[in-house]
Design a protein around this motif. Structure first.
Motif, PDB file in Angstrom:
ATOM      1  N   LEU A 163       0.904  -1.166   0.096  1.00  0.00           N
ATOM      2  CA  LEU A 163      -0.092   0.050   0.048  1.00  0.00           C
ATOM      3  C   LEU A 163       0.750   1.214   0.013  1.00  0.00           C
ATOM      4  O   LEU A 163       0.592   2.254  -0.706  1.00  0.00           O
ATOM      5  N   ARG A 164       2.020   1.396   0.693  1.00  0.00           N
ATOM      6  CA  ARG A 164       2.657   2.299   0.945  1.00  0.00           C
ATOM      7  C   ARG A 164       3.538   2.715  -0.418  1.00  0.00           C
ATOM      8  O   ARG A 164       3.414   3.726  -0.791  1.00  0.00           O
ATOM      9  N   GLY A 165       3.932   1.668  -1.115  1.00  0.00           N
ATOM     10  CA  GLY A 165       4.243   1.823  -2.439  1.00  0.00           C
ATOM     11  C   GLY A 165       3.307   2.505  -3.552  1.00  0.00           C
ATOM     12  O   GLY A 165       3.661   3.329  -4.198  1.00  0.00           O
ATOM     13  N   LEU A 166       2.212   1.762  -3.572  1.00  0.00           N
ATOM     14  CA  LEU A 166       1.054   2.634  -4.296  1.00  0.00           C
ATOM     15  C   LEU A 166       1.088   4.054  -4.063  1.00  0.00           C
ATOM     16  O   LEU A 166       0.786   4.894  -4.983  1.00  0.00           O
ATOM     17  N   LEU A 167       0.947   4.309  -2.683  1.00  0.00           N
ATOM     18  CA  LEU A 167       0.753   5.816  -2.348  1.00  0.00           C
ATOM     19  C   LEU A 167       1.994   6.701  -2.861  1.00  0.00           C
ATOM     20  O   LEU A 167       1.695   7.819  -3.106  1.00  0.00           O
ATOM     21  N   TRP A 168       3.034   6.235  -2.599  1.00  0.00           N
ATOM     22  CA  TRP A 168       4.429   6.810  -3.467  1.00  0.00           C
ATOM     23  C   TRP A 168       4.183   7.123  -4.929  1.00  0.00           C
ATOM     24  O   TRP A 168       4.469   7.992  -5.344  1.00  0.00           O
ATOM     25  N   LEU A 169       3.641   5.929  -5.513  1.00  0.00           N
ATOM     26  CA  LEU A 169       3.265   6.265  -7.051  1.00  0.00           C
ATOM     27  C   LEU A 169       2.333   7.010  -7.239  1.00  0.00           C
ATOM     28  O   LEU A 169       2.522   7.716  -8.259  1.00  0.00           O
ATOM     29  N   THR A 170       1.302   7.467  -6.314  1.00  0.00           N
ATOM     30  CA  THR A 170       0.381   8.524  -6.679  1.00  0.00           C
ATOM     31  C   THR A 170       1.047   9.929  -6.764  1.00  0.00           C
ATOM     32  O   THR A 170       0.736  10.584  -7.603  1.00  0.00           O
ATOM     33  N   ALA A 171       2.175   9.928  -5.902  1.00  0.00           N
ATOM     34  CA  ALA A 171       2.888  11.165  -6.005  1.00  0.00           C
ATOM     35  C   ALA A 171       3.700  11.537  -7.168  1.00  0.00           C
ATOM     36  O   ALA A 171       3.850  12.639  -7.983  1.00  0.00           O
ATOM     37  N   VAL A 172       4.218  10.356  -7.751  1.00  0.00           N
ATOM     38  CA  VAL A 172       5.097  10.388  -9.027  1.00  0.00           C
ATOM     39  C   VAL A 172       4.067  10.656 -10.181  1.00  0.00           C
ATOM     40  O   VAL A 172       4.414  11.569 -11.142  1.00  0.00           O
ATOM     41  N   LEU A 173       2.980  10.196 -10.137  1.00  0.00           N
ATOM     42  CA  LEU A 173       2.111  10.302 -11.194  1.00  0.00           C
ATOM     43  C   LEU A 173       1.613  11.785 -11.229  1.00  0.00           C
ATOM     44  O   LEU A 173       1.324  12.334 -12.267  1.00  0.00           O
ATOM     45  N   ALA A 174       1.522  12.602 -10.213  1.00  0.00           N
ATOM     46  CA  ALA A 174       1.098  13.737  -9.846  1.00  0.00           C
ATOM     47  C   ALA A 174       2.348  14.596 -10.679  1.00  0.00           C
ATOM     48  O   ALA A 174       1.786  15.438 -11.355  1.00  0.00           O
ATOM     49  N   VAL A 175       3.462  14.357 -10.340  1.00  0.00           N
ATOM     50  CA  VAL A 175       4.255  15.070 -10.918  1.00  0.00           C
ATOM     51  C   VAL A 175       4.249  14.923 -12.671  1.00  0.00           C
ATOM     52  O   VAL A 175       4.661  15.877 -13.306  1.00  0.00           O
ATOM     53  N   LEU A 176       4.176  13.846 -12.959  1.00  0.00           N
ATOM     54  CA  LEU A 176       3.944  13.698 -14.599  1.00  0.00           C
ATOM     55  C   LEU A 176       2.822  14.572 -14.989  1.00  0.00           C
ATOM     56  O   LEU A 176       2.927  14.960 -16.137  1.00  0.00           O
ATOM     57  N   GLY A 177       1.783  14.541 -14.346  1.00  0.00           N
ATOM     58  CA  GLY A 177       0.723  15.311 -14.848  1.00  0.00           C
ATOM     59  C   GLY A 177       1.147  16.916 -14.779  1.00  0.00           C
ATOM     60  O   GLY A 177       0.674  17.418 -15.791  1.00  0.00           O
ATOM     61  N   MET A 178       1.924  17.328 -13.934  1.00  0.00           N
ATOM     62  CA  MET A 178       2.369  18.688 -14.042  1.00  0.00           C
ATOM     63  C   MET A 178       3.336  18.809 -15.225  1.00  0.00           C
ATOM     64  O   MET A 178       3.005  20.081 -15.811  1.00  0.00           O
ATOM     65  N   LEU A 179       3.771  18.081 -15.738  1.00  0.00           N
ATOM     66  CA  LEU A 179       4.638  18.296 -16.805  1.00  0.00           C
ATOM     67  C   LEU A 179       3.901  18.239 -18.166  1.00  0.00           C
ATOM     68  O   LEU A 179       4.301  19.138 -18.974  1.00  0.00           O
ATOM     69  N   LEU A 180       2.846  17.398 -18.103  1.00  0.00           N
ATOM     70  CA  LEU A 180       1.966  17.506 -19.265  1.00  0.00           C
ATOM     71  C   LEU A 180       1.148  19.031 -19.351  1.00  0.00           C
ATOM     72  O   LEU A 180       0.943  19.495 -20.312  1.00  0.00           O
TER      73      LEU A 180
END
Length: 396
Positions: A163-180
């Protein structure tokens, strides 16, 4: 079906679909596995876990209109960037949480990135009226694709990362969204008719309440269904994608021809009560489902109705929203969308803890059928006439 998209409209639609898809993927990855994986977190109860699922929707609901107003004043792009940054920070807080209460706080902070209404307003800004349904459908496809992908990879990723790894992944995906977001075209507003009909306000409230129920039902379903598949059918978590993926994929294949027919005949609004009846019927049948094959059929019916409403309603709202204050109007719609997610998570988790699977799904089904009746009466009373007048004036 939707007219010819120019290159700017197509680019805008695809980029916004990517932004929303990254953000929603971060949420959907957690949804099928959270209730099971969170059981090991100190302080876990079904009600608190349901709150952790739904609290994101509450903070989203509270901040959609403020974010929309800020975007009307300062521009859509900087507000979207700020919202995605908050989502990323919330993911970090949730990933490092040592208790269910801190996890709830992290999820609440994630919800503070309330950019859904801003993104829809940006899409409307850069799209002609005749092509707006196409852009909304493209964005809806992004959401659907992220949901479908999450159903396929959620359990393998949860097994690998926890679960913690999935939550870290949500932060990474947010950064990718910012780049878009950085790649989006500059601020530009289509000159729509700013409508002031009395029926306009009433119709927007119809859509606001409808999207509330729609997302409350979706969230409540995933509070109940994962545990139900394990306890009632002995269907272990790693195989749940075999239910979700075929039913979701089948619904995507079916929904676009259906949406085409409804849009061509301008019958989207009249289909709303029927779609809510299908949602309620599917949840009621899931409550008494006797086989996995039957559960897959009921899930197909649920996702078909859900995807139809999810694609059609934002487009209809955008046809009611003129240029002035568009961010605020779309913010109102998305406020109720995420408020519904909060209500579904909290209400579903609480009812599940006290009454079990059957009562929770059955109660949701009855509420859904009741709302279908309300929508039908609302539309027959003439309160929904604002949409037709909006469409005719904008075409003129």
């Amino acid at each position: 079906m939707f007219g010819q998209l120019d290159s700017v409209e197509l680019r805008t639609g695809l980029t916004l679909a990517g932004v929303i898809a990254f953000r929603m993927l971060g949420l959907f990855l957690i949804l099928p596995v959270f209730m099971l994986l969170a059981a090991d977190i100190p302080g876990f109860t079904p009600a608190k876990a349901g709150l952790a699922v739904g609290i994101y929707g509450l903070t989203q609901a509270l901040l959609q209109q403020p974010f929309g107003k800020l975007s009307d004043r300062f521009g859509r792009r900087p507000v979207m960037l700020a919202g995605l940054a908050l989502f990323a920070v919330g993911g970090v807080v949730a990933a490092t949480a040592g208790s269910i209460e801190m996890l709830i706080a992290g999820r609440a902070l994630q919800g503070c990135g309330a950019i859904a209404g801003v993104a829809l307003a940006f899409a409307a800004d850069h799209t002609s009226v005749k092509n707006r349904s196409a852009i909304m459908a493209i964005i809806g496809m992004g959401i659907g694709a992220s949901f479908l992908l999450s159903m396929m990879i959620s359990v393998p990723l949860a097994t690998l990362l926890g679960l913690r790894g999935l939550l870290w992944l949500t932060a990474v995906l947010a950064v990718l969204g910012m780049l878009l977001v950085i790649t989006l075209p500059g601020e530009c507003v289509q000159k729509d008719v700013d409508l002031q009909e009395a029926g306009k306000s009433a119709t927007i409230w119809l859509f606001a309440f409808s999207v509330f129920f729609l997302h409350a039902l979706m969230t409540a379903l995933f509070v109940v269904l994962p545990g139900m598949l394990v306890s009632q059918f002995g269907f272990e978590l790693e195989y749940h994608w075999r239910i979700y993926v075929p039913s979701m994929l089948g619904s995507v294949i079916l929904v676009f021809p259906l949406l085409r027919r409804l849009t061509t005949g301008k019958r989207e609004k009249r289909a709303m009560p029927v779609a809510f009846l299908v949602l309620g019927g599917a949840m009621g049948l899931m409550a008494i489902g006797q086989s996995l094959a039957a559960m897959m059929v009921f899930a197909l019916a649920f996702f078909l109705a859900f995807n139809l409403l999810e694609a059609a309603m934002p487009s209809m709202v955008s046809r009611l929203s003129g240029m002035a204050g568009r961010g605020r109007q779309m913010g109102l719609y998305t406020t109720f969308q995420f408020l519904g997610a909060f209500a579904g998570g909290l209400g579903g988790g609480t009812l599940l803890g006290y009454a079990g699977n059957v009562v929770t799904l059955g109660s949701a089904a009855l509420l859904c059928v009741a709302w279908a009746v309300v929508v039908f009466i609302w539309l027959r009373s003439g309160l929904g006439s604002g949409l037709e007048s909006a469409g005719s004036k904008q075409q003129a």
